[in-house]
Design an enzyme around this catalytic site. Sequence first.
Site: not given
Ligand code: FE
Ligand code: ZN
Length: 259
Positions: A55, A57, A59-60, A112, A133, A171
Amino acid sequence: MVKIQGLRAIRDNYIWVIMDDVENSAYVVDPGEAAPVKDFLAKEKLDLKAILLTHQHWDHVTGIPELCDRFGCPVFGPKIERHPTVTHAVSEGDELRLWDRWPCKVIETPGHLPDHISWVLDLNAVLHVFCADTLFSAGCGRMFRGTPEEFLRSLKRLAALPDNSLLYPAHEYTLSNLQFARSVEPGNTQLSEEYQAVKDLRDQGKPSLPTTVAREKRINPFLRCQQPALIEAVARHAGRALPREEDVFAELRHWKDVF
Ligand code: FE
Ligand code: ZN
């Protein structure tokens, strides 16, 4: 031989590397940062075959442009809200073959985000699931843009995989998730035992992941929204009856958001 290794990134992210020491190459899942991936690949003398995205986001995805520059590799990611770095958009049922051999299938796991996918890699009939996530050990992702119905359905799809399937969330949240799970079900001794076991691992600097489907069915409150003890605890906390499983999930998710 194919091995899977987690690289720590950002604060509590794992970037999962699927590597083959005979092929001298690797695939990476959700590189939120380029540096740890580049360092690892250089150290292990591995080429990067492709990036798999779950996905969009930050942080990915943040490491993707730099890795593509360096390795010129394709990026396979969700089709619905296509991220600009994605070169090959995929959706439910699409399948790659890693090293032209190992099937790696897309399942859509919204909740999510609406376009969150999970990658299901079949290595000699054991499934390795990169669920990012959607599912965390003993927890699940925040419901940013999704409905309880679809989130619950996604979690149930993961829980319906064979018990020995390995789950690779993005995570390291296991300890705080178990803390929450224990406060939801203070009488559940399994959770206290798990908490101590994970705390010991973390104290030694070891990851708590991957986890398994069997283990999550035991310890993850979000997979147990149909169980009487959990329904009762969540309803008591909410101060109202929760007739449907989706209501239990939604309240539990909300409870965790403010925990
Ligand atoms: Fe994340
Ligand atoms: Zn995420």
